[in-house]
Design an enzyme around this catalytic site. Structure first.
Site, PDB file in Angstrom:
ATOM      1  N   LYS A  13      -4.400  41.132 -13.928  1.00 40.35           N
ATOM      2  CA  LYS A  13      -5.447  42.037 -14.426  1.00 40.35           C
ATOM      3  C   LYS A  13      -5.228  43.466 -13.932  1.00 40.35           C
ATOM      4  CE  LYS A  13      -9.087  39.873 -12.786  1.00 40.35           C
ATOM      5  NZ  LYS A  13      -8.462  38.702 -12.143  1.00 40.35           N
ATOM      6  N   ARG A  88     -17.888  38.676 -13.173  1.00 41.39           N
ATOM      7  CA  ARG A  88     -17.265  37.461 -12.665  1.00 41.39           C
ATOM      8  C   ARG A  88     -18.217  36.280 -12.659  1.00 41.39           C
ATOM      9  NH1 ARG A  88     -13.089  40.089  -9.255  1.00 41.39           N
ATOM     10  NH2 ARG A  88     -11.645  38.536  -8.480  1.00 41.39           N
ATOM     11  N   ARG A 127       2.371  38.762  -3.371  1.00 41.28           N
ATOM     12  CA  ARG A 127       1.821  40.115  -3.570  1.00 41.28           C
ATOM     13  C   ARG A 127       1.691  40.839  -2.225  1.00 41.28           C
ATOM     14  NH1 ARG A 127      -3.526  40.783  -7.118  1.00 41.28           N
ATOM     15  NH2 ARG A 127      -4.523  39.518  -5.518  1.00 41.28           N
ATOM     16  N   ARG A 160      -2.856  40.756   1.546  1.00 40.59           N
ATOM     17  CA  ARG A 160      -4.310  40.634   1.601  1.00 40.59           C
ATOM     18  C   ARG A 160      -4.661  39.296   2.257  1.00 40.59           C
ATOM     19  NH1 ARG A 160      -6.337  41.856  -4.496  1.00 40.59           N
ATOM     20  NH2 ARG A 160      -7.784  40.219  -3.881  1.00 40.59           N
ATOM     21  N   ARG A 171     -10.215  30.656  -4.067  1.00 42.51           N
ATOM     22  CA  ARG A 171     -10.493  31.659  -5.110  1.00 42.51           C
ATOM     23  C   ARG A 171     -10.310  31.057  -6.499  1.00 42.51           C
ATOM     24  NH1 ARG A 171      -6.600  36.265  -3.798  1.00 42.51           N
ATOM     25  NH2 ARG A 171      -7.598  37.398  -5.492  1.00 42.51           N
TER      26      ARG A 171
HETATM   27  P1  AMP Z   1      -9.954  41.116  -6.845  1.00 41.50           P
HETATM   28  O1  AMP Z   1      -9.199  42.248  -6.225  1.00 41.50           O
HETATM   29  O2  AMP Z   1     -10.488  41.442  -8.218  1.00 41.50           O
HETATM   30  O3  AMP Z   1      -9.189  39.811  -6.816  1.00 41.50           O
HETATM   31  O4  AMP Z   1     -11.264  40.876  -5.942  1.00 41.50           O
HETATM   32  C1  AMP Z   1     -11.156  40.501  -4.592  1.00 41.50           C
HETATM   33  C2  AMP Z   1     -12.451  39.928  -4.089  1.00 41.50           C
HETATM   34  O5  AMP Z   1     -13.494  40.909  -4.214  1.00 41.50           O
HETATM   35  C3  AMP Z   1     -12.975  38.719  -4.826  1.00 41.50           C
HETATM   36  O6  AMP Z   1     -12.370  37.495  -4.391  1.00 41.50           O
HETATM   37  C4  AMP Z   1     -14.463  38.781  -4.490  1.00 41.50           C
HETATM   38  O7  AMP Z   1     -14.715  38.347  -3.173  1.00 41.50           O
HETATM   39  C5  AMP Z   1     -14.733  40.288  -4.523  1.00 41.50           C
HETATM   40  N1  AMP Z   1     -15.152  40.725  -5.873  1.00 41.50           N
HETATM   41  C6  AMP Z   1     -14.496  41.581  -6.709  1.00 41.50           C
HETATM   42  N2  AMP Z   1     -15.156  41.741  -7.877  1.00 41.50           N
HETATM   43  C7  AMP Z   1     -16.265  40.957  -7.782  1.00 41.50           C
HETATM   44  C8  AMP Z   1     -17.345  40.666  -8.664  1.00 41.50           C
HETATM   45  N3  AMP Z   1     -17.431  41.193  -9.887  1.00 41.50           N
HETATM   46  N4  AMP Z   1     -18.305  39.793  -8.214  1.00 41.50           N
HETATM   47  C9  AMP Z   1     -18.252  39.245  -6.993  1.00 41.50           C
HETATM   48  N5  AMP Z   1     -17.251  39.456  -6.128  1.00 41.50           N
HETATM   49  C10 AMP Z   1     -16.260  40.317  -6.500  1.00 41.50           C
END
Ligand code: AMP
Length: 214
Positions: A13, A88, A127, A160, A171
């Site tokens: 994404k 999400r 990553r 990360r 996740r």
């Molecule tokens: P990402 O970088 O998009 O994989 O997001 C990393 C982490 O941020 C996720 O595993 C969640 O803990 C948190 N996060 C990001 N976007 C959201 C969202 N829309 N709702 C809830 N948690 C989020």
């Protein structure tokens, strides 16, 4: 253009959002990046979010909705964007629809990126991110020129916490339970475009732009 990107963690994404942002000149709004920046700066939001993120869980909806309302419809509502990582949950998707309606807007498309779980696990565990500027690398498909250092700013690269194997599994489960139902939700609105994301970033980008413009 207003786009929403859906898909499991590691499906690409962020990479596709960046390419679309360059192609169409619209900002990429990545909720994950915003939360990680808040963690780096040690803000209250960062501290609260980190409690959930470090375990691979979702940050509560009320926090996310406040954040996204401010980003999209703050002082001056944005007239184009690509949402990467939001919504999400069904609750977030419904609340986002309400916000769009308030401002008399609708998204142009919801892109659902898909890939096999094995590929996702491989992508996530390889990553690496620059601690300094946030640039994203992949040890297999996009390694840095110098080991462990960012090509752009020479900052140190790190993995990360939530890209470590135990957290990845959680996740993916959270994704299946809480985010996957959004595919049906957006399918029913007629906005959904599904894209296989197993090719190279450029290949996937070409498929997306062809579908968007076709
Ligand atoms: P990402 O970088 O998009 O994989 O997001 C990393 C982490 O941020 C996720 O595993 C969640 O803990 C948190 N996060 C990001 N976007 C959201 C969202 N829309 N709702 C809830 N948690 C989020």
């Amino acid at each position: 253009m207003k786009l929403i990107l859906l898909g499991p963690p590691g499906v690409g994404k962020g990479t596709q959002a960046q390419l679309l942002s360059e192609e169409y000149g619209i900002p990429q709004i990545s909720t994950g990046d915003i939360l990680r920046a808040a963690i780096r700066s040690g803000t209250g939001l960062g501290k609260r979010a980190n409690e959930y993120m470090s375990k691979g869980e979702l940050v509560p909806d009320d926090i996310m909705l406040g954040l996204i309302r401010e980003k999209l419809f703050g002082e001056e509502p944005l007239d184009g964007f690509i949402l990467d990582g939001f919504p999400r949950t069904l609750m977030q998707a419904k609340a986002l629809n309400k916000m769009f309606a308030e401002y008399d807007q609708t998204p142009d498309a919801v892109l659902s990126l898909e890939a096999e779980e094995e590929l996702i696990m491989k992508r996530l565990s390889s990553r690496r991110i620059c601690r300094n500027c946030g640039a994203v690398y992949n040890l297999i498909t996009k390694p840095p020129k110098t080991e462990d250092l960012c090509d752009i700013c020479n900052g140190p690269l790190y993995q990360r916490d939530d890209d470590k194997i135990e957290t990845i599994k959680n996740r993916l489960e959270v994704y299946k339970k809480q985010t996957e139902p959004l595919i049906d939700f957006y399918q029913s609105t007629g906005l959904l475009i599904s894209v296989q994301s197993s090719g190279s970033p450029q290949e996937v980008h070409r498929i997306i732009t062809t579908k968007l413009e076709g």
